[in-house]
Design a protein around this motif. Structure first.
Motif, mmCIF file in Angstrom:
data_model
loop_
_atom_site.group_PDB
_atom_site.id
_atom_site.type_symbol
_atom_site.label_atom_id
_atom_site.label_comp_id
_atom_site.label_asym_id
_atom_site.label_seq_id
_atom_site.Cartn_x
_atom_site.Cartn_y
_atom_site.Cartn_z
ATOM 1 N N ALA A 62 39.540 40.419 40.054
ATOM 2 C CA ALA A 62 38.554 40.992 39.141
ATOM 3 C C ALA A 62 38.514 42.490 39.431
ATOM 4 O O ALA A 62 37.644 42.987 40.139
ATOM 5 C CB ALA A 62 37.188 40.354 39.351
ATOM 6 N N CYS A 63 39.526 43.199 38.912
ATOM 7 C CA CYS A 63 39.679 44.621 39.249
ATOM 8 C C CYS A 63 39.909 45.431 37.977
ATOM 9 O O CYS A 63 40.161 44.880 36.916
ATOM 10 C CB CYS A 63 40.843 44.813 40.214
ATOM 11 N N PHE A 64 39.838 46.762 38.114
ATOM 12 C CA PHE A 64 40.030 47.626 36.942
ATOM 13 C C PHE A 64 40.992 48.767 37.232
ATOM 14 O O PHE A 64 41.135 49.679 36.427
ATOM 15 C CB PHE A 64 38.681 48.180 36.462
ATOM 16 N N LEU A 93 35.087 42.314 32.294
ATOM 17 C CA LEU A 93 34.723 41.507 33.468
ATOM 18 C C LEU A 93 33.284 41.009 33.373
ATOM 19 O O LEU A 93 32.995 39.854 33.715
ATOM 20 C CB LEU A 93 34.914 42.318 34.760
ATOM 21 N N GLN A 94 32.388 41.873 32.906
ATOM 22 C CA GLN A 94 30.977 41.455 32.773
ATOM 23 C C GLN A 94 30.833 40.376 31.699
ATOM 24 O O GLN A 94 30.041 39.434 31.837
ATOM 25 C CB GLN A 94 30.067 42.651 32.453
ATOM 26 N N LEU A 95 31.630 40.501 30.629
ATOM 27 C CA LEU A 95 31.622 39.511 29.549
ATOM 28 C C LEU A 95 32.098 38.157 30.059
ATOM 29 O O LEU A 95 31.506 37.111 29.758
ATOM 30 C CB LEU A 95 32.532 40.012 28.422
ATOM 31 N N LEU A 96 33.169 38.179 30.841
ATOM 32 C CA LEU A 96 33.725 36.947 31.421
ATOM 33 C C LEU A 96 32.700 36.279 32.339
ATOM 34 O O LEU A 96 32.471 35.060 32.268
ATOM 35 C CB LEU A 96 35.003 37.278 32.195
ATOM 36 N N ARG A 97 32.074 37.066 33.199
ATOM 37 C CA ARG A 97 31.081 36.530 34.138
ATOM 38 C C ARG A 97 29.879 35.958 33.393
ATOM 39 O O ARG A 97 29.354 34.901 33.757
ATOM 40 C CB ARG A 97 30.626 37.627 35.101
ATOM 41 N N ASP A 102 29.149 33.128 37.567
ATOM 42 C CA ASP A 102 29.863 33.465 38.811
ATOM 43 C C ASP A 102 30.206 32.238 39.647
ATOM 44 O O ASP A 102 31.257 32.196 40.289
ATOM 45 C CB ASP A 102 29.024 34.447 39.646
ATOM 46 N N ASN A 103 29.330 31.246 39.652
ATOM 47 C CA ASN A 103 29.615 30.041 40.438
ATOM 48 C C ASN A 103 30.833 29.312 39.898
ATOM 49 O O ASN A 103 31.685 28.844 40.657
ATOM 50 C CB ASN A 103 28.413 29.085 40.454
ATOM 51 N N THR A 104 30.923 29.214 38.580
ATOM 52 C CA THR A 104 32.031 28.492 37.947
ATOM 53 C C THR A 104 33.369 29.120 38.296
ATOM 54 O O THR A 104 34.333 28.419 38.610
ATOM 55 C CB THR A 104 31.844 28.476 36.411
ATOM 56 N N ILE A 105 33.459 30.447 38.225
ATOM 57 C CA ILE A 105 34.746 31.117 38.469
ATOM 58 C C ILE A 105 34.924 31.499 39.943
ATOM 59 O O ILE A 105 35.907 32.141 40.297
ATOM 60 C CB ILE A 105 34.922 32.357 37.568
ATOM 61 N N ALA A 170 36.368 42.368 43.006
ATOM 62 C CA ALA A 170 36.062 41.015 43.465
ATOM 63 C C ALA A 170 37.266 40.120 43.211
ATOM 64 O O ALA A 170 38.261 40.538 42.625
ATOM 65 C CB ALA A 170 34.828 40.484 42.729
ATOM 66 N N GLN A 171 37.160 38.884 43.674
ATOM 67 C CA GLN A 171 38.206 37.900 43.390
ATOM 68 C C GLN A 171 37.575 36.700 42.703
ATOM 69 O O GLN A 171 36.394 36.417 42.874
ATOM 70 C CB GLN A 171 38.941 37.494 44.670
ATOM 71 N N ILE A 172 38.393 36.025 41.884
ATOM 72 C CA ILE A 172 37.924 34.825 41.191
ATOM 73 C C ILE A 172 38.953 33.712 41.361
ATOM 74 O O ILE A 172 40.066 33.949 41.822
ATOM 75 C CB ILE A 172 37.684 35.083 39.682
ATOM 76 N N ASP A 173 38.559 32.504 40.962
ATOM 77 C CA ASP A 173 39.475 31.362 40.949
ATOM 78 C C ASP A 173 40.024 31.232 39.525
ATOM 79 O O ASP A 173 39.320 30.817 38.608
ATOM 80 C CB ASP A 173 38.719 30.091 41.361
ATOM 81 N N THR A 174 41.285 31.614 39.363
ATOM 82 C CA THR A 174 41.941 31.612 38.053
ATOM 83 C C THR A 174 41.949 30.229 37.405
ATOM 84 O O THR A 174 41.717 30.091 36.201
ATOM 85 C CB THR A 174 43.394 32.116 38.223
ATOM 86 N N GLY A 175 42.218 29.193 38.189
ATOM 87 C CA GLY A 175 42.250 27.833 37.656
ATOM 88 C C GLY A 175 40.892 27.405 37.130
ATOM 89 O O GLY A 175 40.778 26.837 36.034
ATOM 90 N N ASN A 176 39.843 27.690 37.911
ATOM 91 C CA ASN A 176 38.482 27.359 37.465
ATOM 92 C C ASN A 176 38.122 28.092 36.180
ATOM 93 O O ASN A 176 37.502 27.529 35.279
ATOM 94 C CB ASN A 176 37.458 27.731 38.549
#
Length: 370
Positions: A62-64, A93-97, A102-105, A170-176
């Motif tokens: 989750a970077c820019f 990123l804010q739209l995705l979150r 945040d818990n889901t991803i 930040a980092q996220i779980d791509t699969g989730n």
């Protein structure tokens, strides 16, 4: 293949919107269209078993943009363009979150770091010298300094003692993330058909005839969200860029947490729990890596293994568990292409390797074009 009356009636009759590509952009396009046109029939066609390009194959950053990437972009883009691009990535990123939570991803705001190899002192000095300037141009967006020098506390090998830290990464779980998007699309009555390749299309003004391998149907609007596979569509405006990735077996007592960049973003790594994911290296052989073919090459894999064993985890016995690749969409400009190609055909492509950040926004913009 002969389709039945039921298949034709339920999937291919009175289609309002057909989206090609079920990745981040395609799914966000469908979800946004559902918000705007609640009664419409929306069909997504995906040529892979899973989203084919990079949406399920990326590193989950989750970077820019690292500081060296931003400095590099300023050499080929205007300052205003670069700031706008970073703003789009941040907004995306804010739209995705907001959409997924945040818990889901599995959003983990560990921050991001840029490393500089000892034999690349010039890059370190350039980034150090321009750090204040970059912070100044980004302050209106982030209301704080984005980049700061920190002493390496991770025990990396063969690098400058200073890293450049960015607390907004930040980092996220791509699969989730992708599973949650697919689930939302299905809940919103968006039809998704996998292993369907669009072979041609004809815009007849009143609608678009879409040809698949052995079947054709008509849709009112056709939207392409095929990113790295959009070269012909955009007449060369998008080039495919393969990214090779590996992941280690679990490492006891791993003390590395965060997202890490090296060499203007051409290399990147992170922890996933107690494993290290590492990718990049297309700059070693741009010609070979400008491809839509998945796979690995010896030159890139050897470099990734060298970085892993000499820089990231020096003097440790590390085993690699798995390797894969993804296809990104890049071009002469870092600006995405969101455009109308003809009366009823549109595209949202060229995410520049920043699909996690910008994909949700581009999908929304693509739907809003209609």
């Amino acid at each position: 293949m002969q389709l039945s009356y039921w298949e034709i009636k339920n999937w291919f009759t009175n289609v309002d919107f057909t989206i090609v590509g079920s990745g981040i952009v395609g799914l966000h396009t469908g979800l946004r269209l559902r918000e705007k046109y609640p009664e419409s029939k929306i069909l997504i066609l995906e040529k892979g078993m899973l989203p084919q390009g990079a949406s399920t194959k990326n590193a989950g950053f989750a970077c820019f943009g690292s500081i060296s990437e931003i400095i590099e972009d300023l050499k080929t883009h205007t300052e205003e363009d670069v700031i706008q691009l970073i703003q789009k990535r941040w907004n995306g990123l804010q739209l995705l979150r907001k959409r997924l939570g945040d818990n889901t991803i599995d959003f983990k705001p560990y921050g991001g770091y840029e490393l500089f190899l000892k034999d690349d002192e010039n890059s370190f000095f350039e980034c150090s010298n321009k750090l204040t300037f970059i912070n100044e141009i980004l302050r209106p967006l982030f209301k704080a300094n984005v980049f700061a020098k920190e002493v390496d506390r991770f025990g990396f090998g063969d690098i400058n003692e200073y890293l450049i830290f960015n607390p907004f990464e930040a980092q996220i779980d791509t699969g989730n993330m992708m599973q949650a998007l697919l689930k939302q699309a299905i809940e919103q009555d968006i039809l998704i058909l996998n292993q369907q390749t669009v072979t041609s299309f004809t815009d007849n003004e009143n609608g678009v005839e879409v040809a698949l391998d052995d079947f054709s149907f008509t849709t009112k609007k056709l939207l392409f969200a095929t990113n790295g596979f959009a070269n012909e569509l955009t007449k060369g405006g998008v080039k495919p860029a393969r990214a090779q990735v590996l992941i280690t077996e679990p490492i006891p007592n791993l003390d590395i947490k965060g997202t890490f960049h090296l060499d203007r973003g051409y290399y990147y790594f992170r922890n996933i729990g107690d494993r290290i994911l590492l990718g990049g290296g297309r700059n070693l052989d741009f010609e070979t890596e400008t491809t839509t073919e998945f796979g690995q090459t010896e030159i890139v894999q050897k470099k990734l293994e060298d970085l892993l064993k000499k820089v990231i985890l020096p003097d440790q016995d590390v085993q690699i568990e798995h390797r894969w690749s993804g296809i990104m969409g890049i071009g002469n400009s870092k600006n995405p292409i969101v455009s109308q190609l003809s009366e009823n055909v549109y595209c949202g492509v060229r995410l520049g390797g920043m699909g996690v950040a910008i994909g949700s926004l581009i999908g929304t913009e693509l739907a809003d074009l209609v």
